[in-house]
Design a protein around this motif. Structure first.
Motif, short mmCIF file in Angstrom:
data_model
loop_
_atom_site.label_atom_id
_atom_site.label_comp_id
_atom_site.label_asym_id
_atom_site.label_seq_id
_atom_site.Cartn_x
_atom_site.Cartn_y
_atom_site.Cartn_z
N ARG A 340 0.84 -1.19 0.00
CA ARG A 340 0.00 0.00 0.00
C ARG A 340 0.88 1.24 0.00
NH1 ARG A 340 -3.15 2.47 4.35
NH2 ARG A 340 -2.35 0.84 5.73
N ILE A 341 0.55 2.19 -0.87
CA ILE A 341 1.32 3.43 -1.01
C ILE A 341 0.40 4.60 -0.67
CG2 ILE A 341 2.74 4.84 -2.53
CD1 ILE A 341 3.85 2.05 -2.22
N GLU A 342 0.89 5.50 0.19
CA GLU A 342 0.12 6.70 0.54
C GLU A 342 1.08 7.86 0.77
OE1 GLU A 342 -2.31 6.06 3.93
OE2 GLU A 342 -3.55 4.49 2.99
N ASP A 343 0.77 8.99 0.12
CA ASP A 343 1.51 10.25 0.37
C ASP A 343 3.02 10.06 0.26
OD1 ASP A 343 -0.91 11.59 0.91
OD2 ASP A 343 -0.88 10.89 2.99
N GLY A 344 3.44 9.35 -0.76
CA GLY A 344 4.87 9.19 -1.03
C GLY A 344 5.56 8.12 -0.21
N ARG A 345 4.77 7.34 0.56
CA ARG A 345 5.37 6.37 1.46
C ARG A 345 4.74 4.99 1.28
NH1 ARG A 345 8.40 9.20 5.20
NH2 ARG A 345 8.50 7.43 6.64
N MET A 346 5.57 3.97 1.49
CA MET A 346 5.11 2.59 1.47
C MET A 346 4.72 2.20 2.89
SD MET A 346 7.11 -0.76 -0.03
CE MET A 346 7.18 0.00 -1.67
N ILE A 347 3.51 1.70 3.06
CA ILE A 347 3.00 1.32 4.37
C ILE A 347 3.47 -0.09 4.71
CG2 ILE A 347 0.97 1.15 5.83
CD1 ILE A 347 1.48 3.94 4.55
N VAL A 348 4.10 -0.26 5.86
CA VAL A 348 4.56 -1.57 6.29
C VAL A 348 3.35 -2.43 6.64
CG1 VAL A 348 6.00 -2.83 7.93
CG2 VAL A 348 6.67 -0.54 7.19
N SER A 349 3.33 -3.65 6.13
CA SER A 349 2.21 -4.55 6.37
C SER A 349 2.01 -4.77 7.87
CB SER A 349 2.46 -5.89 5.69
OG SER A 349 1.48 -6.84 6.08
N GLU A 350 0.75 -4.80 8.29
CA GLU A 350 0.42 -5.07 9.68
C GLU A 350 0.09 -6.55 9.90
OE1 GLU A 350 -2.74 -2.42 10.66
OE2 GLU A 350 -1.42 -0.67 10.82
N ARG A 351 0.12 -7.35 8.82
CA ARG A 351 -0.14 -8.77 8.96
C ARG A 351 1.07 -9.48 9.56
NH1 ARG A 351 -2.32 -7.12 4.03
NH2 ARG A 351 -0.36 -7.57 2.99
N PRO A 352 0.88 -10.60 10.23
CA PRO A 352 2.03 -11.31 10.83
C PRO A 352 3.04 -11.73 9.76
CG PRO A 352 -0.02 -12.10 11.79
CD PRO A 352 -0.40 -11.21 10.63
N GLY A 353 4.31 -11.76 10.15
CA GLY A 353 5.38 -12.16 9.24
C GLY A 353 5.60 -11.11 8.16
N LEU A 354 5.96 -11.57 6.96
CA LEU A 354 6.10 -10.66 5.82
C LEU A 354 4.76 -10.08 5.41
CD1 LEU A 354 8.55 -12.63 3.49
CD2 LEU A 354 9.11 -10.68 4.94
N GLY A 355 3.69 -10.83 5.68
CA GLY A 355 2.36 -10.36 5.32
C GLY A 355 1.96 -10.68 3.90
N VAL A 356 2.59 -11.70 3.29
CA VAL A 356 2.24 -12.08 1.91
C VAL A 356 1.91 -13.57 1.85
CG1 VAL A 356 3.63 -10.28 0.85
CG2 VAL A 356 4.66 -12.52 1.26
N THR A 357 1.03 -13.91 0.90
CA THR A 357 0.74 -15.30 0.56
C THR A 357 0.94 -15.47 -0.94
OG1 THR A 357 -1.62 -14.78 0.33
CG2 THR A 357 -0.87 -15.64 2.47
N LEU A 358 1.23 -16.70 -1.36
CA LEU A 358 1.60 -16.97 -2.75
C LEU A 358 0.36 -17.17 -3.61
CD1 LEU A 358 4.63 -19.36 -2.19
CD2 LEU A 358 4.52 -16.86 -2.11
N SER A 359 0.40 -16.59 -4.81
CA SER A 359 -0.76 -16.61 -5.70
C SER A 359 -0.81 -17.88 -6.54
CB SER A 359 -0.70 -15.40 -6.63
OG SER A 359 0.34 -15.55 -7.59
N ASP A 360 -1.95 -18.11 -7.15
CA ASP A 360 -2.10 -19.24 -8.06
C ASP A 360 -1.25 -19.04 -9.31
OD1 ASP A 360 -3.88 -20.48 -6.36
OD2 ASP A 360 -5.66 -19.68 -7.36
N ARG A 361 -1.06 -17.79 -9.73
CA ARG A 361 -0.24 -17.54 -10.91
C ARG A 361 1.21 -17.94 -10.66
NH1 ARG A 361 -1.33 -11.68 -13.38
NH2 ARG A 361 -0.27 -12.65 -15.17
N LEU A 362 1.69 -17.75 -9.44
CA LEU A 362 3.03 -18.21 -9.09
C LEU A 362 3.14 -19.71 -9.30
CD1 LEU A 362 5.23 -17.28 -6.09
CD2 LEU A 362 4.61 -19.66 -6.40
#
Length: 375
Positions: A340-362
């Motif tokens: 997420r990008i806001e006002d020139g800054r990247m917002i650090v994920s608030e989800r546990p860990g890295l905060g990402v899950t792998l997609s079906d396209r991957l």
């Protein structure tokens, strides 16, 4: 006492196609071919306690199959081990592949595993990775690179810059190092005029100047009020970078091509840059990045990690001095979540860990995989 064991592991070699081939100065000088894809090495870990961690490394152009091959040779050492002991496991894997050294492909293969272990550890704590390490901020200045490659017509570069600014991105970096310096000056003049005075603008020569050319071009670029000039010289020319950093007003940035903490330590020792640009997947993962971060902050350097914003947003958030993070939209299809990008800054994920899950396209772009352990 907390004790858990790794019961299952999956390695995946993923080839991400780029929508448009890209060329920087290395292509225009004949040293590389245009880039059409990015290779990723993903590591997924499961434990007896039911926890899951994911991490990745990557390689542009050559190296992807080599990273996967090395990882599959050493990964079986992890089964039955306690995932909490991250540094002990890192050292164990280094010794398992000791004959191929402690930099380059050897540590990049380990990086995917190291990142997965940190992701798992943060999830065990129920914290975002940045909070587990200890954050100084919850958002980071970000700049876009993917819209400013040398093969893109100037009109396209300007259109891409407009889209990035409208999306809330706080800085624009364009590629320079064209064999004809007039092309660099024309493009840079146009981009600065398009963005306006004061908007953060960076350039990247991708190591394609010799020392006299670098001094001449860096001096000519002073008029553009740049945040930094990146990789004006060969990545391993620490003395040349140091001399340039002393003689040029604009900050000098480098470090992304180095593949170990030891190489970065030499960069710092020589005072070769004002902005250091380590890449966690290239130097061995999060564990090694944190060692380097401590050295860099002690030296008072600005930090601007290279690529891998899903990892580096967390790590930059832990740096004492205000950093920058590089925004690339290429990896977006690999993950179900986007930064997420806001006002020139990247917002650090608030989800546990890295905060990402792998997609079906991957999964569809996976060209090789290995599973170890039991489900």
């Amino acid at each position: 006492m907390t004790h858990d064991t790794i019961t299952r592991l999956c390695l995946s070699h993923v080839v991400l196609p780029l929508a448009t081939e890209i060329s920087d100065a290395k292509v225009f000088t004949g040293r590389q071919k245009p880039m059409t894809e990015v290779n990723f090495l993903f590591c997924e870990l499961w434990t007896a306690d039911g926890l899951y961690g994911v991490g990745f490394a990557y390689s542009k152009r050559a190296g992807g199959p080599a990273q996967f091959a090395h990882a599959r040779e050493i990964a079986d050492n992890l089964i039955g081990e306690d995932p909490n002991d991250i540094d002990r496991l890192r050292v164990m894997l280094l010794w398992a592949g000791a004959s191929v050294g402690r930099s380059g492909v050897a540590v990049q293969a380990i990086a995917a595993i190291d990142v997965a272990l940190w992701d798992l550890k943060a999830k065990r704590a129920g914290l975002p990775l940045a909070k587990l390490i200890g954050a100084h901020r919850d958002s980071i200045r970000c700049y876009n690179t993917s819209g400013g490659f040398l093969n893109a017509p100037l009109e396209t570069v300007l259109e891409n810059a407009t889209r990035s600014v409208e999306a809330g991105i706080g800085g624009i970096k364009i590629k320079v190092g064209h064999p004809d310096p007039r092309v660099d000056l024309e493009r840079l003049t146009a981009v600065r005029g398009h963005l306006g005075d004061g908007f953060p603008l960076m350039v990247d020569a991708n190591q394609q100047w010799d020392r006299p050319t670098a001094l001449r071009m860096c001096t000519a670029f002073e008029q553009f009020d740049l945040v930094w000039i990146e990789e004006p010289l060969d990545a391993y020319d620490h003395e040349g970078h140091a001399d340039l950093a002393r003689r040029v007003i604009t900050p000098i940035a480098t470090g992304e091509m180095l593949t170990s903490v030891a190489e970065h330590a030499s960069l710092i020792e020589h005072r070769s840059c004002d902005v250091i640009q380590p890449d966690a997947p290239r130097i061995g993962g999060i564990s090694e990045f944190l060692r380097l971060s401590a050295l860099a902050s002690t030296a008072g350097l600005m930090l601007a990690p290279h690529f891998s914003m899903e990892i580096h947003s967390h790590l930059a958030a832990t740096y004492p001095l205000e950093p920058w993070v590089e925004h690339f939209d290429w990896p977006d299809p690999l993950f179900n979540e986007h930064m997420r990008i806001e006002d020139g800054r990247m917002i650090v994920s608030e989800r546990p860990g890295l905060g990402v899950t792998l997609s079906d396209r991957l999964r569809a772009w996976t060209v090789d995989s290995l599973e170890l352990g039991t489900r």
